[in-house]
Design a protein around this motif. Structure first.
Motif: not given
Length: 475
Positions: A203-218
């Motif tokens: 869920s936190a990762g999806l929030s990162e993607l929603e904010a446009g931070r596509f480099e975030h990895r889990l």
């Protein structure tokens, strides 16, 4: 048409998966406890019935023997009184000695003197006793002496002893089951928290993607099913980042191509149309001098035509200058950026003398590179044009501040404001595209008590920062 969810559905949607699983386990345990209670009661009824019938059969023989012994000791009026001495204590039955006229002579008690029925009623809840109690059974044994009936011994089935034993066993089992279930629920709560941790991370990762931070990895979890989901999430993030980078490169290439085309068009307008217009003006002036040698009437007519053509040429020159400024200012890249901005504001002042402009320039380098310089110029040009044309602003404040890592633009006006739901024009879309290509950000918002505030941030790359520092040092 959208329908509002039912209250029960809304309640379920607001409950966490952990609590829903816990609630399901608790509900299953309650159902199992209810079924166990039904089975225990059914078995207890059968066992109580069997015990009571067995005790009645044994007691009947013992009562008959006791009557025979009492009668054998002597047949007199005290025979009924001597019967308790020959009767012992029996489980699951109660004895009652009655005279011939139905009067109760004696009720033999337990050796400790307590009434077992009264004690059992105090220990066993009434609802449980009512569930387990079986049909009441009585049998009477007459006491006959010399053919004369002195009375009778009534043997009645009593299930209280068996009910008490069942209640004690069931209570101990229920306490044990309650303790085990509480321990299981606590362990399940902890285990579910650990197992569902990847969902919170997702869920936190999806929030990162929603904010446009596509480099975030889990991180990969230890649960295989969740590992597959997390792996797909990371792949999605990589794909989105690749797509965004491709879009940025395409947009940057498109903007550079557009800028190159504008540069070429501006160069042609400046180098080709400008000299042509200048030649027309020169020839018209020469024609005016030649017309002075002609007849007065002809000279007057030639002068009028020449003046009209000069006005047209002046208008063409003005239009050419405005087109050059609109397409690409020729001074951009040749003079400091602050001077280009000041010249732009001065041009707005000439075309709108009844409006008040306030310009603040601070910390700007001479040049940041063609792309950034043109973006700064376009942002100021488009926002001020919108404030004048659509907002009807009377006062416009323009602020441009340069820093070590970014350029900040703030354009503030006192116009009629903007409609957030209105479609954006090509000018604002072009600004947004240019800013996004450079990795910047912008925001348009109301400015109390009236008007609009546009804030723009444009980052400076490392190469452009070094060039700017070198220019300042040389200055």
């Amino acid at each position: 048409m959208a329908f509002a969810p039912e209250p029960a559905a809304r309640f379920r949607h607001h409950r966490s998966l952990r609590w829903q699983v816990m609630a399901a386990v608790i509900a299953i345990n309650l159902c199992a406890a209810l079924i166990a209670l039904v089975v225990v009661v059914a078995n207890a009824r059968r066992a109580t019935q069997a015990e009571m019938l067995s005790s009645l059969a044994v007691t009947e023989r013992l009562v008959q023997d006791s009557i025979e012994r009492a009668v054998a000791q002597g047949a007199d009026a005290d025979t009924l009184a001597r019967l308790p001495q020959h009767l012992g204590t029996f489980r699951h039955v109660r004895l009652r000695i009655e005279s011939a006229d139905g009067r109760v002579v004696d009720v033999p008690a337990n050796p400790d003197g307590h009434d077992p029925v009264a004690d059992d009623r105090d220990e066993v809840p009434g609802w449980f006793a009512a569930l387990v109690t079986v049909a009441h059974t009585e049998r009477a044994f007459p006491v006959v002496v010399d053919g004369r009936t002195l009375g009778q011994i009534v043997v009645a089935g009593e299930a209280s002893d068996e009910i008490e034993e069942v209640w004690e066993d069931m209570s101990a089992l229920a306490l044990l089951a309650l303790g085990v279930n509480l321990a299981i629920l606590c362990a399940l709560y902890v285990v579910l928290g650990r197992l569902l941790m990847p969902l919170r991370t997702l869920s936190a990762g999806l929030s990162e993607l929603e904010a446009g931070r596509f480099e975030h990895r889990l991180p990969m979890p230890n649960v295989r099913e969740f590992a597959v989901i997390i792996d797909r999430f990371n792949a999605l993030g990589a794909a989105l980042k690749l797509a965004r980078d491709d879009n940025l490169r395409l947009n940057e290439r498109l903007i550079r191509v557009q800028d190159d085309e504008r540069r070429e068009i501006a160069s042609e307008l400046h180098d080709e149309l400008g000299p042509c217009v200048f030649g027309l003006r020169a020839n018209l002036e020469s024609l005016g001098r030649i017309s002075a040698q002609a007849e007065p009437a002809l000279a007057r007519r030639i002068g009028e035509r020449s003046a009209t053509m000069v006005e047209i040429v002046d208008r063409i020159q003005g239009l050419n200058r405005r087109l050059l400024r609109r397409i690409r200012p020729m001074a951009l890249g040749h003079v400091p950026l602050a001077a280009v901005i000041a010249d732009l504001v001065a041009d707005f002042e000439n075309h709108a003398p009844d409006r008040l402009f306030r310009l603040t320039l601070e910390g700007l380098a001479e040049r940041y590179g063609d792309c950034i310089d043109l973006t700064v110029y376009r942002c100021i040009q488009e926002t001020v044009t919108n404030a004048l044309r659509h907002g009807g602003a009377r006062n416009i404040a323009i602020e441009a501040r340069g820093g070590d890592t970014e350029i900040v633009l703030v354009i503030l006006d006192d116009g009629s404001g903007f409609d957030p739901n209105a479609a954006r024009g090509f000018g604002l879309i072009g600004i947004e595209e240019r800013i996004s290509v450079l990795g910047g950000a912008w925001r348009i918002q109301p400015s109390p008590p009236r008007g609009t505030r546009v804030s723009i941030t444009i980052p400076i790359s490392a190469g452009e920062t070094g060039a700017r520092t070198q220019e300042r040092a040389s200055a």
